[in-house]
Design an enzyme around this catalytic site. Structure first.
Site, short mmCIF file in Angstrom:
data_model
loop_
_atom_site.label_atom_id
_atom_site.label_comp_id
_atom_site.label_asym_id
_atom_site.label_seq_id
_atom_site.Cartn_x
_atom_site.Cartn_y
_atom_site.Cartn_z
CG ASN A 1 -2.07 1.05 1.28
OD1 ASN A 1 -1.87 1.69 0.52
ND2 ASN A 1 -3.42 0.78 1.86
NE ARG B 1 -6.21 2.71 -0.58
CZ ARG B 1 -6.27 3.34 0.34
NH1 ARG B 1 -5.32 3.35 1.22
NH2 ARG B 1 -6.92 4.03 -0.44
CG HIS C 1 -12.15 5.92 2.38
ND1 HIS C 1 -12.77 6.90 2.65
CD2 HIS C 1 -10.69 5.60 2.47
CE1 HIS C 1 -12.37 7.90 2.68
NE2 HIS C 1 -10.70 6.92 3.16
NE ARG D 1 -8.46 13.71 2.94
CZ ARG D 1 -8.79 12.63 3.18
NH1 ARG D 1 -9.79 12.07 2.04
NH2 ARG D 1 -7.65 11.71 3.11
CD GLU E 1 -8.74 0.59 4.06
OE1 GLU E 1 -7.94 1.31 4.52
OE2 GLU E 1 -8.50 1.45 2.74
#
Ligand code: AMP
Length: 407
Positions: free
Chosen positions: A7, A99, A188, A249, A392
């Site tokens: 990743n 990923r 996601h 964010r 993940e």
């Protein structure tokens, strides 16, 4: 089958190795044989390397960073040599899964990495300028270190949302935006898909018969509305900036604010980017931190801005869950995952309170008991509430296994 997962990000890189005995997938996510992480955020130009093996061998090193490739090699060498050795040599690795953040409209599922796929990932950097180039660097680092013949799979964070209906993925700007690729993609996806499958498994129900809302609440936050095992609505859009309020964010704000700032405050595109991505959200409102743990401490000490940040986070989360609810037309399960979703009983309780009118009833003692991969709704609740540890890396390894079994 030994599957290496990489990743690769711009400022950090995580990797792990799974060993699938007799090439079969276990029912529950297994512990990786080896896990490693490189962090390049240190000011002194050093790379911080952390490695952990199945036998709990741990290595922590800070070393001058020569290049990302050299650092990646150093990280991978800990897999087949030294105190953290988990395999005899690199040839034991059967397959590598990556990923990749943006797969655009082209990649609706995982794919074998070829020269053509690499070019497409590079071209999609126009839409994901921070992530896709880092993902590509990771792919090329593996080719350099393990050779060109190692089979590699790209698993896209956008792919799970590839079946959003046109009314969901189209922005109400000029129609021509669509031909320019300006549309909603959602992100996601690896986490949302994993959590949906795990929820069905934990509830012992068929995923195709469930209406779920998965809440991925970490530093980045997004929701997915899942029906028939597919994402039919989500809160992130063209970029991972749309939707919920996040750590640093803003999530969705009136686009008129941006026009106002461009006209009246001499903002450049880069400054707007910095403000919206790095100086907003929990950090921007509290003025303290992007980390909810610190917001909670300040709130308990009576800090008004920390309280406002928490209240806004929950208000926006509830509002967007409401939007997902209407897309689904019902709800069987609400799933909380990622750093905040898995750890913050306060966020889960405040969120669920807004949906008691649905017959959703949270068991507060279960909610407070650090539940992981558990149903925390009362027995008589009309909606199940689950806390799931998102995995993940394991989801990427499962995709690699699926691809290898098909070929
Ligand atoms: P992630 O991006 O999934 O690693 O999530 C990271 C974020 O999870 C942190 O920035 C915190 O805001 C949040 N988090 C982690 N642990 C806790 C905790 N125990 N309580 C509240 N928030 C937490």
């Amino acid at each position: 089958m030994k599957i290496l997962v990489l990743n690769a990000g711009s400022s950090s890189q995580k990797s792990c190795l799974y060993d699938l005995k007799e090439n079969t997938l276990p029912a529950d996510p297994p512990e990786p044989l080896w896990e490693a992480q490189i962090d390049w955020t240190h000011q002194d130009g050093c790379a911080k390397l952390k490695v952990k093996t199945f036998q709990d061998q741990v290595l922590q090193e800070t070393c001058p960073s020569d290049s990302k490739l050299a650092d990646t090699l150093k990280m991978l060498q800990t897999l087949w040599s030294g105190t953290t050795q988990a395999i005899e040599n690199s040839q034991e690795i059967d397959i590598v899964g990556h990923r990749v953040v943006h797969g655009g409209e082209i990649y609706r599922e995982s794919t074998w990495i070829t020269a053509e796929v690499k070019t497409a990932i590079a071209n999609l950097a126009a839409f994901a300028p921070v992530h896709n180039p880092a993902n590509l660097e990771g792919i090329e680092a593996i080719e350099n270190i393990l050779g060109n013949n190692i089979p590699q799979v790209a698993v896209f964070d956008t792919a799970f949302h590839a079946h959003l209906p046109p009314a969901v993925y189209t922005y109400p700007g000029p129609y021509e935006w669509l031909s320019q690729g300006i549309r909603r993609y959602g992100f996601h996806g690896i986490s949302h898909q994993y959590c949906a499958q795990r929820a069905a498994q934990l509830l012992d129900r068929d995923l195709n018969a469930l209406k779920l809302i998965t809440c991925h609440l970490g530093n980045g936050c997004s929701l997915a509305a899942i029906r028939d095992g597919r994402s039919i609505d989500t809160t992130m859009g063209f970029t991972p900036l749309e939707g919920l309020m996040m750590g640093s964010r803003s999530g969705s704000v009136d686009p008129g604010i941006l026009i106002h700032l461009l006209r009246h405050s001499d903002y450049t595109a880069d400054q707007l980017d910095r403000v919206l991505n790095h100086r907003s959200g929990l950090l921007g409102i509290s003025g303290l931190s992007n980390d909810l743990r610190q917001i909670m401490v300040a709130m308990e000490q009576g800090n008004d801005r920390a309280k406002l940040a928490f209240d806004m986070f929950v208000h926006r989360l509830r509002a967007q869950i409401g939007a997902m609810l209407s897309s689904l037309g019902g709800l069987d399960g609400l799933v909380f995952t990622a750093g905040i979703g898995e750890n913050s009983a306060a966020v889960r309780a405040a969120t669920c309170e807004g949906f008691e009118f649905l017959g959703l009833s949270l068991d507060l003692s279960q909610n407070n008991a650090l539940p992981i991969d558990r149903d925390i709704a009362h027995l008589d609740s009309k909606v199940r509430v689950l806390v799931i540890h998102t995995q993940e890396d394991w989801a990427i390894a499962q995709e690699c296994h699926k691809m290898a079994s098909r070929s």
